[in-house]
Motif scaffolding. Structure first.
Motif, short mmCIF file in Angstrom:
data_model
loop_
_atom_site.label_atom_id
_atom_site.label_comp_id
_atom_site.label_asym_id
_atom_site.label_seq_id
_atom_site.Cartn_x
_atom_site.Cartn_y
_atom_site.Cartn_z
N MET A 80 -2.73 -6.34 48.16
CA MET A 80 -2.16 -6.18 47.02
C MET A 80 -0.61 -6.21 46.98
SD MET A 80 -2.86 -6.05 43.75
CE MET A 80 -4.50 -6.37 44.10
N LYS A 81 -0.17 -6.95 45.97
CA LYS A 81 1.38 -6.76 45.94
C LYS A 81 1.89 -5.63 45.25
CE LYS A 81 5.03 -10.14 44.80
NZ LYS A 81 5.16 -11.17 43.95
N LYS A 82 3.09 -4.84 45.75
CA LYS A 82 3.52 -3.73 45.12
C LYS A 82 4.87 -3.92 44.71
CE LYS A 82 0.23 -0.59 47.35
NZ LYS A 82 -0.10 0.71 46.86
N ILE A 83 5.15 -3.17 43.69
CA ILE A 83 6.62 -3.25 43.24
C ILE A 83 7.00 -1.68 42.95
CG2 ILE A 83 5.88 -2.95 40.81
CD1 ILE A 83 8.52 -4.68 40.14
N SER A 84 8.17 -1.43 43.69
CA SER A 84 8.86 -0.18 43.73
C SER A 84 9.51 0.31 42.32
CB SER A 84 10.01 -0.04 44.86
OG SER A 84 11.04 -0.67 44.40
N PRO A 85 9.61 1.44 42.24
CA PRO A 85 10.22 1.69 40.67
C PRO A 85 11.54 1.16 40.68
CG PRO A 85 9.07 3.67 41.85
CD PRO A 85 9.06 2.64 42.88
N LYS A 86 12.03 1.19 41.96
CA LYS A 86 13.63 0.55 41.71
C LYS A 86 13.58 -0.94 41.39
CE LYS A 86 17.83 0.10 44.75
NZ LYS A 86 17.90 -1.35 45.07
N GLU A 87 12.57 -1.46 41.85
CA GLU A 87 12.37 -3.13 41.87
C GLU A 87 12.20 -3.29 40.33
OE1 GLU A 87 11.02 -4.93 46.04
OE2 GLU A 87 9.68 -3.55 44.88
N LEU A 88 11.05 -2.55 39.62
CA LEU A 88 10.77 -2.74 38.42
C LEU A 88 11.94 -2.24 37.46
CD1 LEU A 88 8.87 -2.81 35.78
CD2 LEU A 88 8.23 -0.34 36.25
N HIS A 89 12.71 -1.06 37.62
CA HIS A 89 14.00 -1.02 36.85
C HIS A 89 15.01 -2.44 37.00
CE1 HIS A 89 17.97 0.85 36.14
NE2 HIS A 89 17.11 1.25 35.21
N GLU A 90 15.12 -3.03 38.13
CA GLU A 90 15.92 -4.25 38.32
C GLU A 90 15.29 -5.17 37.39
OE1 GLU A 90 16.03 -4.61 42.54
OE2 GLU A 90 17.54 -3.07 42.58
N ARG A 91 14.04 -5.40 37.59
CA ARG A 91 13.28 -6.37 36.90
C ARG A 91 13.59 -6.25 35.19
NH1 ARG A 91 7.44 -7.89 38.44
NH2 ARG A 91 8.44 -8.18 40.32
N MET A 92 13.80 -5.02 34.82
CA MET A 92 13.73 -4.76 33.47
C MET A 92 15.33 -5.07 32.92
SD MET A 92 11.79 -0.86 33.51
CE MET A 92 12.51 -0.46 32.03
N GLN A 93 16.10 -5.35 34.04
CA GLN A 93 17.26 -5.81 33.63
C GLN A 93 17.77 -7.14 33.37
OE1 GLN A 93 19.40 -2.76 32.93
NE2 GLN A 93 17.58 -1.93 33.75
N GLY A 94 16.47 -7.89 33.75
CA GLY A 94 16.76 -9.30 33.57
C GLY A 94 16.38 -9.73 32.01
N GLU A 95 16.39 -11.12 31.83
CA GLU A 95 16.15 -11.65 30.44
C GLU A 95 14.48 -11.69 29.84
OE1 GLU A 95 18.28 -15.33 29.85
OE2 GLU A 95 20.19 -14.43 31.03
#
Length: 107
Positions: A1-16
């Motif tokens: 199962m692929k996981k995403i860290s809180p930091k990676e989620l926050h970075e993704r939220m900065q995208g378009e």
């Protein structure tokens, strides 16, 4: 199962592109607190719905082409739900540590 860290989620939220977040906690807990951001589309479909084959009509609002980040309080229920959704062909990732880890990261 692929996981995403809180930091990676926050970075993704900065995208378009908006991030589709699926919160599988009960409605009461979801209403108390959930991740809100202009770049987040947060849906609440409790884990009991995902576990129950007959009640999966609510999943119709999600396409299998959309990447989905699944979350709960600690990540355990999210992982179980993500396994089910993955088996149904959805593109899922689990927020590592759930909302507990997210809140720690955001402090």
């Amino acid at each position: 199962m692929k996981k995403i860290s809180p930091k990676e989620l926050h970075e993704r939220m900065q995208g378009e592109e908006k991030v589709l977040l699926l919160d599988v906690r009960v409605e009461e807990k979801y209403n108390e607190y959930h991740i809100e951001d202009s770049q987040v589309l947060c849906l609440n479909i409790p884990k009991t719905v995902i576990f129950n084959l007959e009640e999966r009509d609510e999943l119709a609002q999600i396409t299998k082409e959309q990447p989905i980040v699944v979350t709960c309080t600690t990540g355990n229920s999210a992982t179980k739900c993500a396994d089910i959704l993955d088996g149904l062909g959805y593109q899922v990732e689990v927020l590592e540590g759930g909302l507990t880890a997210w809140n720690e990261y955001r402090k």
